[in-house]
Design an enzyme around this catalytic site. Structure first.
Site, short mmCIF file in Angstrom:
data_model
loop_
_atom_site.label_atom_id
_atom_site.label_comp_id
_atom_site.label_asym_id
_atom_site.label_seq_id
_atom_site.Cartn_x
_atom_site.Cartn_y
_atom_site.Cartn_z
N LYS A 183 45.75 39.54 36.93
CA LYS A 183 45.28 39.63 38.32
C LYS A 183 46.24 40.42 39.20
O LYS A 183 46.41 40.12 40.38
CB LYS A 183 45.09 38.22 38.89
CG LYS A 183 43.87 37.52 38.29
CD LYS A 183 43.48 36.30 39.09
CE LYS A 183 42.13 35.80 38.63
NZ LYS A 183 41.64 34.69 39.44
N ASN A 184 46.87 41.40 38.63
CA ASN A 184 47.88 42.20 39.34
C ASN A 184 47.37 43.64 39.47
O ASN A 184 46.85 44.19 38.50
CB ASN A 184 49.17 42.10 38.52
CG ASN A 184 50.20 43.13 38.88
OD1 ASN A 184 49.93 44.34 38.89
ND2 ASN A 184 51.40 42.69 39.15
#
Lengths: 325, 375
Positions: free
Chosen positions: A101-102
């Site tokens: 989720k980066n």
């Protein structure tokens, strides 16, 4: 082992962070974090382009994968040192699996794929990430980029159907469905549009309270006109008896509104206003303010012209009177 | 259920401490420190807690160290400039609102930075060599308008690019083609409002999408259709309603309410106060999640939106629970207090718009080299 204790790094003077005399939002970095970043700052200052610098970026990334300055520097090094991009693909695959989720990790992967001009691993990789979180926004973004850039449309509708079978409520998949069809066949042909409408209605029969299916149905019809699809209104009215939902009722309002735009009839308006009232007061009360606004809006727009003329009042003036002007 | 209480004192202590010191769990935000300044300062201003002059000055000096020599602000001293910390830094400085704060911003360099991230298709990358998405347009439009460095040329083609982000759902995705999402929808819509182009959107479809994101049981908002509620969407989603209200009003819509936004204000306040507060201070996503400064900022911002209807001329309050739950109003475009917006605009509009060096990505070294060569 800290960098400050390593012989091979003795030539480099670490650069402590310059937070100033009275720092704010001061983070209590661990010793390891400070050590790695003190040396990162030193390398950046020198613009050192070496293998040891490259190795250190991996450590800096592990400590904070959101540090976009480190990622940028790593990319500079990848090019300057002519690093093996296949190996970099393996590296970024592992990092994304750990931290899916980066923003930075996905952007880095995109850059490497572009440099290699090789998307061949992408669809399978993204499918794996989606198998762990079927709604990962970055994953879907990367997938759409790969498909569009490298024209990999052929099997995507099949992929969409598989995921909808697994979870018909996955809105990201419905979006992907729209993405694929609008960029391939389009929705203009009656055959395709009909296929999609039928697909929606089938999914609705199986799961009546699935908002995604109703939104998709509206989404594909709104530009063409909801009432343009013959028999749809009747089908929906039938469904109302056994598969009613706030979404069905909202769809009805949209059908009536569309009908009014083509043929302003008092009966149609009344039906629309009635459903708005029903939604506002009973079936979708969380959206009461909205349904009442829509009701007033429809009433104002489609007020029967001949009734008003009979009353000798211009429609514009009547609206002003109503609004206390 | 007893009347819910906003735990003011606890939130204040949490914020006061965080503004100075953060544990090592914040290492993951080491490239977002201007954000930490903004989230904390905005939360304090919503709680109407004054910022001591010494602290304010320290923030100014810290943000000055985050400013890049080539313009814009970075996530920390020595890092590269990035539109997100640039947005946060400018907002934080405007909240402080002193001459010292305004003077930190190098407007000429900021304009150079914005040009350096502008793309030919109207979009902006978040940083040099970085990714494109609709957040960047909002960050750029926000800082450019507040500091009066906005020119039509800078945002040429930006509205039409943002428009491409509105999809079949009525909301906006991060880039064209993507699923409609509360954060991106807010950014795209607010950017268009700043640029005066909000009427280009299908406002009715957008309105239907956003009101549908309020959860009928929880009262809070989800970020996307068929996903879970999250306290931060109290701002990103609910904050769209004041923007849409104004857009509809500008279009001549006669049926707008004069007392309420088009979402269930009480239900949102209930969700935030009953489900999103940590008893030790700070706010959060949903029960069971940890507190953090991001959620503290956006839950409080959403609470403020839910409490205050209207603008300067027309103001109607709906405070759930005690009067002490009342927060300061927030500006729905910039998400800092309206007085601070007005004050910043007033200050910066006295200054001339800088002349930009429009050679995209041109570095000062390159320019110096060229002139030396000619001489």
């Amino acid at each position: 082992m800290f960098y400050r204790d390593r012989k091979e790094w003795a030539d480099l003077e670490p650069v402590p962070q310059d937070d100033g005399p009275n720092p704010v939002v001061k983070i209590a970095y661990s010793e390891k974090f400070s050590d790695v970043y003190d040396y990162f700052r030193a390398l950046l200052k020198k613009d050192e382009r070496s293998d040891r610098a490259f190795a250190l970026t991996a450590e800096a990334i592990e400590l904070n994968a959101a540090n976009y300055t480190v990622w940028h520097y790593r990319r500079v090094l990848l090019q300057a040192l002519q690093k093996d991009l296949r190996e970099e693909m393996r590296y970024i695959t592992d990092i994304i699996e750990e931290q899916p989720k980066n923003y930075q990790v996905w952007h880095h992967r995109r850059m490497v794929v572009e440099w290699l001009n090789d998307p061949s691993e992408e669809l399978e990789f993204i499918a794996d990430i989606l198998s762990q979180d079927a709604k990962n926004y970055h994953a879907w973004q990367h997938r759409q980029w790969v498909i569009q850039e490298y024209k990999l449309w052929d099997n995507e509708l099949e992929f969409v159907e598989k995921l909808l079978e697994e979870d018909v409520r996955n809105n990201s998949v419905w979006n992907q469905r729209h993405f694929v069809i609008s960029h391939t066949t389009g929705y203009s042909s009656p055959a395709i549009l009909d296929r999609e409408v039928q697909y929606c209605l089938n999914q609705i029969r199986k799961a009546p309270h699935n908002e995604s299916a109703w939104n998709y149905l509206k989404g594909i019809l709104q530009d063409r006109g909801m009432s343009s699809h013959p028999g749809l209104l009747e089908q929906v009215l039938e469904l109302k008896e056994t598969h009613c939902s706030p979404y069905l009722l909202a769809f009805l309002v949209d059908c009536y509104e569309d009908a009014l735009e083509n043929n302003n009839q008092k009966e149609t308006l009344n039906r629309a206003l009635e459903v708005c009232e029903y939604l506002a007061q009973e079936k979708d009360t969380i959206r009461k303010e909205y349904w009442l606004f829509l009701q007033r809006s429809l009433e104002s727009r489609f007020e029967c012209i001949d009734v008003l003329l009979c009353q000798g009042i211009s429609p514009l003036l009547k609206s002003d009177i109503k609004n206390g002007v | 259920l007893p009347r819910p209480t906003l735990l003011r004192e606890q939130h204040y202590q949490y914020l006061k401490k965080g503004l100075r010191h953060l544990s090592d769990s914040y290492e993951c935000l080491d490239a977002s420190r201007p954000w930490l300044c903004y989230w904390i300062l905005h939360s304090l201003e919503l709680l109407e807690e004054p910022i001591p002059a010494a602290v304010a000055s320290d923030v100014c000096q810290f943000l000055a160290r985050c400013q890049s020599p080539t313009g814009g602000f970075a996530g920390g001293p020595g890092q590269h400039a990035h539109l997100a910390p640039t947005y946060a830094a400018v907002n934080a400085l405007c909240i402080i609102g002193t001459e010292e704060a305004y003077n930190v911003i190098d407007r000429e360099k900021l304009l150079d930075f914005l040009w350096s991230v502008k793309q030919p298709d109207g979009s902006f990358v978040m940083h040099v060599g970085g990714e494109v998405d609709v957040r960047s347009a909002y960050c750029a439009a926000s800082v450019a308008s507040l500091t009066n460095i906005l020119t039509p040329k800078l945002f040429e083609d930006t509205p039409s690019w943002i428009l491409r982000c509105q999809n079949w759902e009525g909301g906006l995705g991060g880039v064209p083609g993507l699923e409609a999402h509360g954060g991106y929808t807010f950014c795209g819509t607010a950017a268009l409002v700043i640029l005066g182009k909000e009427h280009m959107l299908d406002l009715k479809a957008l309105l239907r999408w956003v009101v549908s994101r309020q959860m009928r049981f929880e009262g809070g908002f989800q970020g996307r259709c068929n996903k879970l509620v999250d306290g931060c969407y109290s701002f990103w989603q609910a904050g769209l309603l004041p923007l849409l209200h104004r857009a509809f009003f500008k279009e001549g819509e006669s049926q707008l309410s004069r007392q309420r936004w088009m979402f269930e204000q009480q239900a949102l306040q209930e969700y935030i106060l009953l489900c999103c507060q940590n008893p030790a201070g700070g706010l959060l996503d949903k029960p069971g999640k940890s507190r953090d400064f991001y959620h503290t900022c956006y839950c409080l911002s959403g609470l403020s939106i839910a409490q205050h209807f209207g603008n300067v001329d027309l103001h109607h309050e709906l405070i759930l629970g005690k009067e002490e739950n009342r927060l300061a109003p927030t500006h729905p475009v910039y998400n800092i207090c309206p007085e601070k917006v007005a004050q910043a605009l007033q200050h910066f509009h006295q200054l001339p718009v800088p002349e930009a060096d429009q050679r995209h990505g041109a570095s000062t070294d390159m320019r110096a080299g060229v002139t030396a060569g000619i001489a």
